[in-house]
Enzyme design. Structure first.
Site, short mmCIF file in Angstrom:
data_model
loop_
_atom_site.label_atom_id
_atom_site.label_comp_id
_atom_site.label_asym_id
_atom_site.label_seq_id
_atom_site.Cartn_x
_atom_site.Cartn_y
_atom_site.Cartn_z
N TYR B 150 0.88 -1.17 0.00
CA TYR B 150 0.00 0.00 0.00
C TYR B 150 0.92 1.22 0.00
O TYR B 150 1.77 1.35 0.89
CB TYR B 150 -0.92 -0.02 1.23
CG TYR B 150 -1.90 -1.18 1.18
CD1 TYR B 150 -3.21 -0.99 0.74
CD2 TYR B 150 -1.51 -2.48 1.54
CE1 TYR B 150 -4.10 -2.06 0.66
CE2 TYR B 150 -2.39 -3.55 1.46
CZ TYR B 150 -3.69 -3.33 1.02
OH TYR B 150 -4.57 -4.38 0.93
N LYS B 182 -2.61 4.80 0.95
CA LYS B 182 -3.20 5.68 1.94
C LYS B 182 -3.00 7.09 1.41
O LYS B 182 -1.86 7.49 1.14
CB LYS B 182 -2.51 5.53 3.30
CG LYS B 182 -3.09 6.49 4.33
CD LYS B 182 -2.36 6.51 5.66
CE LYS B 182 -3.02 7.55 6.56
NZ LYS B 182 -2.30 7.81 7.79
#
Lengths: 318, 318
Positions: B150, B182
């Site tokens: 991520y 994110k």
């Protein structure tokens, strides 16, 4: 505070660095591993060109792209290779207090002349109180009277700077340990301010670029720690030695002519490209990501430009 | 590029994270050493409050103030304590490629659900090519099909961001590994852009603040990774679960009321101050330099303000 408690004067017998200290480029192999052998060869050439010391693990060294262990191994390898610790200014400022303590302690144990310490640079907008605690914790935890800390002020990159208030507080608490700073703000006004306030108590200020060397020396500077000294050390050393001479202005102009060719490009990649060409070792071009090597076309243009400007690197290791 | 080679679709069977994942605060002792026991207790409480996962070693965790070894030991301690690796999203992005590879490899070996990867953040103004090489080197060197990356986009702090062009290139090369991001830009427009471009191929986008949770979920977001979920997890989890319900707007407002009290202060110190009060464990107030704990007066004001707003932390470990 300035009026009530004076900053202690440091005895002239406490040794301090001065002169031209290149932030030594770090050579990598094809696998991106740092190469201690080529590093030592480059370090010896720089000393042979008259540099008074070597700032290893600086910004130009891509030190922040190296792990703690990689830096430890490179330092040990340089010393084993016979580079004297008394000429080494070791970059030890990491984001994590524990890392900075460990690397600083190693440098001191090995007898290095000093450490060049970045503030932790991840969190932004931190207070002088927080930075004071960082430097003070490192000094206390290393706990060695031989430690000499040079503060590294490079706001264009770290984004976290070293203020005069912070230096003043550190000097009151650790007048022998806090030995100086490198001012890479690029702002001569800031350098002069630091020299006026702290120079009288023995605090050394290095310029971050040879472009400001003459002006900096005239204001009481200690020398410069500049990327381009990796490829143009002799000329910069000459300016440092003769800054009070009749030729000083002319020397400064000559130095600037070479710098101008280099600073138009991403400087670390450009310097490595020059070194690859001059040493006939193409592996010198390699940088670690996130940096990218200079494209071949830019490299050719740069080399031709440097040649036109009379640039040379005499006596390089074969 | 967009027109010629489509981004591969990822099978729905490849597991991806979603929901509310607090970036878990790291407790320190008086000696500033991280405390695995209190960390595990806090982690269990967060899971008990309904958090679907835990983002350990994030910005709020002061991870960049921890050495690599400290992070490795904390991860091992959490697993030994019984925290299931399937709920862990481990922050592994360091400045040095070698560090990022080592920590990422450990997280994958231990079966962690994914890693949240900052780009190297010392050098500024680096190119997408340089960042592509970082992520691609890490993925290749870890070389494990279980890896889920991520990407961590937090330009206000790292100053080095993740562009859509970079994500697109990474997704073409590693469609199963590059699982999401994110987005801590604080810019809902950017989140929506990422979701429009990459959501259809299975890429997950987490909001960096619960303030944008409802709007983000309505645009296809995966949930949020937000500092304040360390103290207010249940309320944020409820908003995540009921975002399609009739009460969603009201829940968002309630969540915002608590957040407003916290975000007026340096948030990590504020959260630790709240946790110290609620757990009756003053050691929770400790932050590592360069951060500074909340002054007692600010802490009292904050706690009184939170009480007025109906804040509570039920079922905390004694």
């Amino acid at each position: 505070m300035s009026d009530s408690i004076p900053i202690p004067l440091v005895a002239a017998s406490v040794p301090r660095l001065s002169g031209v200290l290149p932030p030594v480029l770090t050579p990598f192999g094809e696998d991106l591993a740092p190469d201690p052998t080529r590093l030592a060869a480059h370090a010896r050439w720089l000393l042979g060109q008259g540099c008074s010391g070597l700032a290893i693990f600086g910004t130009t060294s891509e030190a922040n792209s190296l792990s703690l262990e990689e830096r430890e191994r490179l330092l040990e390898a340089l010393l084993e290779d016979g580079i004297p610790p008394e000429v080494l200014l070791v970059g030890t400022g990491c984001c994590a207090l524990s890392d900075t303590v460990r690397l600083t302690a190693l440098a001191v144990r090995r007898g290095c002349a000093g450490v060049l310490m970045l503030p932790p640079f991840y969190y932004k907008g931190v207070s002088d109180e927080g930075l004071y605690r960082v430097f003070s914790e490192v000094i206390e935890r290393v706990g060695d009277a031989r430690l000499r800390v040079y503060l590294y002020h490079i706001p264009p990159i770290s984004q976290v700077g070293i203020t005069a208030q912070l230096i003043e507080r550190l000097l009151r608490a650790y007048p022998e340990v806090v030995a100086g700073m490198k001012d890479s703000s690029g702002d001569l006004g800031n350098t002069k301010l630091m020299l006026e306030r702290f120079g009288p108590s023995g605090f050394k200020v290095f310029l971050g670029t040879e472009r400001l060397l003459l002006a900096g020396m005239r204001s009481g500077g200690a020398g410069c720690i500049t990327a381009t000294a990796n490829v143009n050390p002799a000329m910069i050393v000459r300016l440092f030695r003769d800054w009070q001479g009749r030729e000083a202005e002319k020397l400064q102009e000559e130095v600037n002519v070479i710098r101008s060719a280099l600073e138009r490009l991403p400087v670390i990649a450009a310097l490595k490209s020059v070194l690859a060409h001059e040493t006939r070792d193409p592996a010198w071009r390699t940088v670690r990501p996130p940096l990218v090597e200079l494209p071949a076309a830019d490299s050719s243009t740069l080399l031709a430009d440097l040649e036109r400007r009379g640039f040379a690197m005499p006596g390089l290791p074969a």
